[in-house]
Design a protein around this motif. Structure first.
Motif, PDB file in Angstrom:
ATOM      1  N   UNK A  35     -21.206  15.207   4.230  1.00 29.44           N
ATOM      2  CA  UNK A  35     -21.007  16.165   3.222  1.00 29.44           C
ATOM      3  C   UNK A  35     -20.071  16.107   2.421  1.00 29.44           C
ATOM      4  N   UNK A  36     -18.836  15.130   2.335  1.00 27.39           N
ATOM      5  CA  UNK A  36     -17.811  15.075   1.742  1.00 27.39           C
ATOM      6  C   UNK A  36     -17.267  13.289   1.369  1.00 27.39           C
ATOM      7  N   UNK A  37     -16.710  13.352   0.379  1.00 25.44           N
ATOM      8  CA  UNK A  37     -16.397  11.621   0.047  1.00 25.44           C
ATOM      9  C   UNK A  37     -15.872  11.159   1.123  1.00 25.44           C
ATOM     10  N   UNK A  38     -15.876   9.817   1.240  1.00 25.70           N
ATOM     11  CA  UNK A  38     -15.479   9.025   2.499  1.00 25.70           C
ATOM     12  C   UNK A  38     -14.082   9.300   2.570  1.00 25.70           C
ATOM     13  N   UNK A  39     -13.310   9.192   1.592  1.00 19.81           N
ATOM     14  CA  UNK A  39     -11.850   9.406   1.840  1.00 19.81           C
ATOM     15  C   UNK A  39     -11.376  10.575   2.569  1.00 19.81           C
ATOM     16  N   UNK A  40     -12.071  11.669   2.111  1.00 17.54           N
ATOM     17  CA  UNK A  40     -11.978  13.089   2.653  1.00 17.54           C
ATOM     18  C   UNK A  40     -12.522  13.160   4.153  1.00 17.54           C
ATOM     19  N   UNK A  79       1.406  -0.435  11.367  1.00 21.24           N
ATOM     20  CA  UNK A  79       0.057  -0.944  10.788  1.00 21.24           C
ATOM     21  C   UNK A  79      -0.606   0.045  10.199  1.00 21.24           C
ATOM     22  N   UNK A  80      -0.837   1.316  10.821  1.00 25.87           N
ATOM     23  CA  UNK A  80      -1.639   2.354  10.534  1.00 25.87           C
ATOM     24  C   UNK A  80      -1.085   2.968   8.950  1.00 25.87           C
ATOM     25  N   UNK A  81       0.117   2.821   8.707  1.00 24.92           N
ATOM     26  CA  UNK A  81       0.422   2.923   7.202  1.00 24.92           C
ATOM     27  C   UNK A  81      -0.044   2.084   6.291  1.00 24.92           C
ATOM     28  N   UNK A  82       0.066   0.654   6.751  1.00 27.02           N
ATOM     29  CA  UNK A  82      -0.669  -0.045   5.806  1.00 27.02           C
ATOM     30  C   UNK A  82      -2.154   0.119   5.539  1.00 27.02           C
ATOM     31  N   UNK A  83      -3.043   0.312   6.849  1.00 26.98           N
ATOM     32  CA  UNK A  83      -4.199   0.756   6.483  1.00 26.98           C
ATOM     33  C   UNK A  83      -4.611   1.990   5.703  1.00 26.98           C
ATOM     34  N   UNK A  84      -3.615   2.729   5.902  1.00 31.51           N
ATOM     35  CA  UNK A  84      -3.984   4.141   5.157  1.00 31.51           C
ATOM     36  C   UNK A  84      -3.802   3.693   3.631  1.00 31.51           C
ATOM     37  N   UNK A  85      -2.784   3.010   3.161  1.00 30.51           N
ATOM     38  CA  UNK A  85      -2.468   2.601   1.895  1.00 30.51           C
ATOM     39  C   UNK A  85      -3.603   1.815   1.220  1.00 30.51           C
ATOM     40  N   UNK A  87      -6.769   2.022   2.308  1.00 28.84           N
ATOM     41  CA  UNK A  87      -7.729   2.858   2.015  1.00 28.84           C
ATOM     42  C   UNK A  87      -7.524   3.624   0.581  1.00 28.84           C
ATOM     43  N   UNK A  88      -6.415   4.256   0.540  1.00 28.49           N
ATOM     44  CA  UNK A  88      -5.969   4.703  -0.855  1.00 28.49           C
ATOM     45  C   UNK A  88      -6.331   3.929  -2.151  1.00 28.49           C
ATOM     46  N   UNK A  89      -5.921   2.615  -1.779  1.00 33.28           N
ATOM     47  CA  UNK A  89      -5.884   1.590  -2.941  1.00 33.28           C
ATOM     48  C   UNK A  89      -7.696   1.503  -3.125  1.00 33.28           C
ATOM     49  N   UNK A  90      -8.331   1.290  -2.074  1.00 32.58           N
ATOM     50  CA  UNK A  90      -9.982   0.640  -2.313  1.00 32.58           C
ATOM     51  C   UNK A  90     -10.447   2.093  -2.612  1.00 32.58           C
ATOM     52  N   UNK A  91     -10.271   3.190  -2.461  1.00 30.54           N
ATOM     53  CA  UNK A  91     -10.644   4.465  -2.918  1.00 30.54           C
ATOM     54  C   UNK A  91     -10.508   4.742  -4.230  1.00 30.54           C
ATOM     55  N   UNK A  92      -9.660   4.122  -4.927  1.00 34.32           N
ATOM     56  CA  UNK A  92      -9.323   3.999  -6.585  1.00 34.32           C
ATOM     57  C   UNK A  92     -10.399   3.314  -7.138  1.00 34.32           C
TER      58      UNK A  92
END
Length: 262
Positions: A35-40, A79-85, A87-92
């Motif tokens: 129903x929504x974009x992957x990052x959402x 490590x979760x912070x790195x993974x989340x960052x 994700x934000x990078x790839x989503x752009x």
């Protein structure tokens, strides 16, 4: 329709988290992604995941072993912070390809391909009889936290690795479950901070206007019910066949995501 699908999935899978390496982050995220974009979808799943884990802490958190939690969760949070960052990078990244299907335009993006690949990998691991017998030595607990936390931040898929690394920590069943849920809360908090500071900060209107907040709430309450039922049935179920069925469903969902349908 989306409320029914999210609530049933959350109820069902939350109950299973007491018995298997699968968690809400494994199966609920693809449902949100319909129903929504992957990052959402990843962020929404993280919110339900956190709420459910806080509820589980109330149920079994008293059995957690603080030393193991610290050894696993602190490197996991970083490590979760790195993974989340990441994700934000790839989503752009921009759209890789697009095509028409059933009168609509389908978009293939890098973030969909990355997450689809991770889902297929996790599902394939779960289908492997070899993986069910893998348990890492206790000295590798911090490494397990790093790997599990990074995947948690990137895609929300952290449960199977968390189980594999903590199962050899010398804990009884209830202590193991309590330790895992407390560690999961730490990782969820760290990745949600990054989600909030990056893409959720810009996409908050999507949460409000497209009904994501309502789905998060219904998903959370359904997960509470599933977790409560699971805690009452702890140790009384075998779900090998069910794990295989879920893994096959995940592979189909991942393929649909990879080609842009989801």
């Amino acid at each position: 329709m989306e409320y029914l699908l999210v609530s049933v999935t959350a109820l069902f899978v939350a109950g299973l988290t007491f018995f298997s390496g699968f968690g809400l982050g494994t199966l609920l995220m693809p449902v949100f992604a319909v129903f929504f974009p992957v990052k959402i979808a990843i962020a929404a799943t993280a919110m339900v995941h956190l709420a459910n884990n806080i509820f589980k802490v109330l149920l079994v958190g008293r059995h957690a072993k603080l030393k193991i939690v610290l050894l696993f969760a602190l490197p996991g949070a970083i490590a979760a912070v790195c993974g989340a960052l990441l994700l934000n990078y790839v989503a752009s990244f921009s759209v890789l390809a697009e095509y028409d299907l059933f009168g609509g335009t389908i978009y293939i993006t890098p973030v969909k391909i990355v997450i689809a690949g991770l889902i297929i990998t996790i599902a394939g691991v779960e289908l492997s009889p070899y993986f069910r017998h893998i348990a890492f030595d206790a000295k590798f607990i911090p490494l397990g936290g790093i790997l599990s936390g990074f995947l948690g931040g990137l895609s929300g898929h952290q449960g199977a690795l968390r189980t594999a690394f903590l199962v050899r920590a010398g804990l009884d069943k209830r202590s193991l479950i309590g330790t895992m849920v407390v560690a999961a809360v730490v990782v969820d908090l760290s990745r949600l901070v990054i989600y909030g500071l990056t893409f959720l900060h810009h996409d908050f209107s999507v949460l409000r206007e497209q009904g994501v907040i309502g789905l998060i709430m219904i998903g959370s309450f359904s997960a509470f019910a599933g977790s409560f039922a699971g805690s009452r049935l702890l140790g009384k179920m075998t779900i090998t066949g069910l794990r295989r069925f879920i893994a096959m469903m995940l592979i189909m969902l991942a393929l649909a995501m990879g080609i842009g349908i989801i």
